[in-house]
Design a protein around this motif. Sequence first.
Motif, PDB file in Angstrom:
ATOM      1  N   GLN A   1     -15.419  31.506  25.671  1.00 18.02           N
ATOM      2  CA  GLN A   1     -15.634  30.163  25.144  1.00 18.02           C
ATOM      3  C   GLN A   1     -14.898  29.982  23.820  1.00 18.02           C
ATOM      4  O   GLN A   1     -14.826  30.896  23.003  1.00 18.02           O
ATOM      5  N   ILE A   2     -14.346  28.778  23.622  1.00 16.03           N
ATOM      6  CA  ILE A   2     -13.706  28.406  22.363  1.00 16.03           C
ATOM      7  C   ILE A   2     -14.669  27.480  21.618  1.00 16.03           C
ATOM      8  O   ILE A   2     -15.072  26.441  22.149  1.00 16.03           O
ATOM      9  N   THR A   3     -15.035  27.861  20.397  1.00 16.80           N
ATOM     10  CA  THR A   3     -16.038  27.125  19.636  1.00 16.80           C
ATOM     11  C   THR A   3     -15.410  26.477  18.415  1.00 16.80           C
ATOM     12  O   THR A   3     -14.656  27.122  17.671  1.00 16.80           O
ATOM     13  N   HIS A   4     -15.723  25.197  18.205  1.00 13.94           N
ATOM     14  CA  HIS A   4     -15.247  24.492  17.014  1.00 13.94           C
ATOM     15  C   HIS A   4     -16.125  24.898  15.829  1.00 13.94           C
ATOM     16  O   HIS A   4     -17.315  24.614  15.799  1.00 13.94           O
ATOM     17  N   GLU A   5     -15.520  25.581  14.834  1.00 17.22           N
ATOM     18  CA  GLU A   5     -16.284  26.104  13.701  1.00 17.22           C
ATOM     19  C   GLU A   5     -16.417  25.094  12.570  1.00 17.22           C
ATOM     20  O   GLU A   5     -17.479  24.955  11.978  1.00 17.22           O
ATOM     21  N   ALA A   6     -15.340  24.420  12.226  1.00 16.55           N
ATOM     22  CA  ALA A   6     -15.381  23.504  11.082  1.00 16.55           C
ATOM     23  C   ALA A   6     -14.202  22.555  11.135  1.00 16.55           C
ATOM     24  O   ALA A   6     -13.134  22.897  11.639  1.00 16.55           O
ATOM     25  N   HIS A   7     -14.424  21.359  10.602  1.00 14.49           N
ATOM     26  CA  HIS A   7     -13.355  20.380  10.423  1.00 14.49           C
ATOM     27  C   HIS A   7     -13.110  20.268   8.927  1.00 14.49           C
ATOM     28  O   HIS A   7     -13.951  19.760   8.189  1.00 14.49           O
ATOM     29  N   MET A   8     -11.953  20.766   8.481  1.00 17.55           N
ATOM     30  CA  MET A   8     -11.701  20.878   7.057  1.00 17.55           C
ATOM     31  C   MET A   8     -11.453  19.529   6.382  1.00 17.55           C
ATOM     32  O   MET A   8     -11.414  19.453   5.159  1.00 17.55           O
TER      33      MET A   8
ATOM     34  N   ILE B   1      -5.178  28.571   3.609  1.00 19.20           N
ATOM     35  CA  ILE B   1      -4.526  27.862   4.703  1.00 19.20           C
ATOM     36  C   ILE B   1      -3.627  26.804   4.077  1.00 19.20           C
ATOM     37  O   ILE B   1      -4.068  26.050   3.199  1.00 19.20           O
ATOM     38  N   THR B   2      -2.366  26.759   4.494  1.00 18.87           N
ATOM     39  CA  THR B   2      -1.409  25.806   3.932  1.00 18.87           C
ATOM     40  C   THR B   2      -0.972  24.834   5.016  1.00 18.87           C
ATOM     41  O   THR B   2      -0.585  25.251   6.103  1.00 18.87           O
ATOM     42  N   THR B   3      -1.043  23.528   4.714  1.00 21.90           N
ATOM     43  CA  THR B   3      -0.628  22.503   5.663  1.00 21.90           C
ATOM     44  C   THR B   3       0.497  21.668   5.067  1.00 21.90           C
ATOM     45  O   THR B   3       0.568  21.461   3.855  1.00 21.90           O
ATOM     46  N   GLY B   4       1.396  21.194   5.945  1.00 20.40           N
ATOM     47  CA  GLY B   4       2.469  20.287   5.557  1.00 20.40           C
ATOM     48  C   GLY B   4       2.305  18.974   6.305  1.00 20.40           C
ATOM     49  O   GLY B   4       2.059  18.975   7.518  1.00 20.40           O
ATOM     50  N   SER B   5       2.442  17.852   5.607  1.00 19.84           N
ATOM     51  CA  SER B   5       2.103  16.546   6.174  1.00 19.84           C
ATOM     52  C   SER B   5       3.323  15.666   6.391  1.00 19.84           C
ATOM     53  O   SER B   5       4.420  15.948   5.910  1.00 19.84           O
TER      54      SER B   5
ATOM     55  N   THR C   1      -0.700  21.015   1.200  1.00 19.72           N
ATOM     56  CA  THR C   1      -2.077  21.174   0.723  1.00 19.72           C
ATOM     57  C   THR C   1      -2.569  22.584   0.999  1.00 19.72           C
ATOM     58  O   THR C   1      -2.305  23.142   2.069  1.00 19.72           O
ATOM     59  N   LEU C   2      -3.300  23.147   0.035  1.00 19.69           N
ATOM     60  CA  LEU C   2      -3.931  24.453   0.185  1.00 19.69           C
ATOM     61  C   LEU C   2      -5.423  24.270   0.435  1.00 19.69           C
ATOM     62  O   LEU C   2      -6.090  23.483  -0.259  1.00 19.69           O
ATOM     63  N   TRP C   3      -5.938  25.015   1.420  1.00 20.41           N
ATOM     64  CA  TRP C   3      -7.346  24.934   1.790  1.00 20.41           C
ATOM     65  C   TRP C   3      -7.952  26.332   1.742  1.00 20.41           C
ATOM     66  O   TRP C   3      -7.296  27.319   2.086  1.00 20.41           O
ATOM     67  N   ASP C   4      -9.214  26.397   1.342  1.00 21.99           N
ATOM     68  CA  ASP C   4      -9.951  27.653   1.340  1.00 21.99           C
ATOM     69  C   ASP C   4     -10.850  27.682   2.573  1.00 21.99           C
ATOM     70  O   ASP C   4     -11.819  26.916   2.656  1.00 21.99           O
ATOM     71  N   PRO C   5     -10.565  28.540   3.568  1.00 19.53           N
ATOM     72  CA  PRO C   5     -11.363  28.537   4.794  1.00 19.53           C
ATOM     73  C   PRO C   5     -12.813  28.974   4.580  1.00 19.53           C
ATOM     74  O   PRO C   5     -13.671  28.684   5.419  1.00 19.53           O
ATOM     75  N   GLU C   6     -13.088  29.647   3.462  1.00 20.20           N
ATOM     76  CA  GLU C   6     -14.455  30.070   3.199  1.00 20.20           C
ATOM     77  C   GLU C   6     -15.354  28.896   2.824  1.00 20.20           C
ATOM     78  O   GLU C   6     -16.567  28.944   3.015  1.00 20.20           O
TER      79      GLU C   6
END
Length: 344
Positions: A38-45, A68-72, A78-83
């Motif tokens: 199963q694939i579980t959705h953990e969080a929507h950042m 986590i680094t995203t390009g828009s 943007t830098l995100w902290d997964p914790e």
Amino acid sequence: MFEKPWRWNAVAPSPNKQPICAVAGHDGLSLFRMGPDQITHEAHMAMGRRWNMSMDFKDVIWRPSEYITTGSNDGTVTLWDPERRTDQFVRKFSDYSRPVNRLTAKPDDPYFVYAAYSDGLIVGWDVRAPDRSSGLRLTGSLTAQDIDCTRNDPFKIAAITQEGRLIMWDIRHPSKTYLNFDAHPAYRGQCIAWHPNGRFIGSGGSDQSIKVWDITTAPKKFSVSPFCTIRTLAHVHKLQWRPGHDTQLSSCALSSDVRFQVWDMHNPNHSLMFHDHHKGAISGFTWYDDDVVWSSTREGDIVQCDMQNDAVFTAGLMGNTVAEFSSQHHLAVATGEFIERDSS
């Protein structure tokens, strides 16, 4: 399979080999736990944020820095902290307004990131810095569609351009290119993948081909002739070398072909194996280990596939009989028993 009406563009695995991935796209950034059944959705950042162009992510990477680094689409990185598992980002860089085509990281520095912009600019900087004023800038008149680095030579960065050229820089001498040639002449370059051993670079384009280049003699004695050419049925969208298999690389198509395919450059006439579990063209994929691959689409589905156990081996689908006419109109026929090839 996980299915939601979310449009995904890229997948990045957790750097500590946990079965968790970050998936980014038009509808934000999410974390998924990839279980065996199963694939579980953990969080929507980005759950609590009002949508804007900075939330339309074109690429995502997850480095050992734990960020986590995203390009828009509006040029924001943007830098995100997964914790945190919240919509509170760590840092945002929005000094460029052109879309980010691709992100990659310097192999020997978990905090150093490259971003390729649609105006031809490639920027490299330490994400811990408050801004990018002291960062590295590689400029050119051609738009980099994809960029990649290799741990074997962390001072080099390679790019494939919209005009089909493969360009390489040595960041110690950023004012001039280290290598620059037509990889896909008269066609659009789409993707690039540098082999971990540093010797080979794979490139894909709208000419429906994957080309592997041996760059060991670059730049002085480099021959602009591919080590091998793989013909595909559709425009090649993304490439990655398969971990643990030195001669195999994987690809997905830009459109019209929903398959994820694995190729062997020593047998380029047909794919080694494929899976077709998606309903639409694959927008992003990543290898979790030697056999398991995670992939996503813009239709919203996310798939985990064990290629060794669940994929289709194409050699078993091919005929084992051949025929040929001679100049005297005689027909010769050869047939034999199919022997399955070891995929390793």
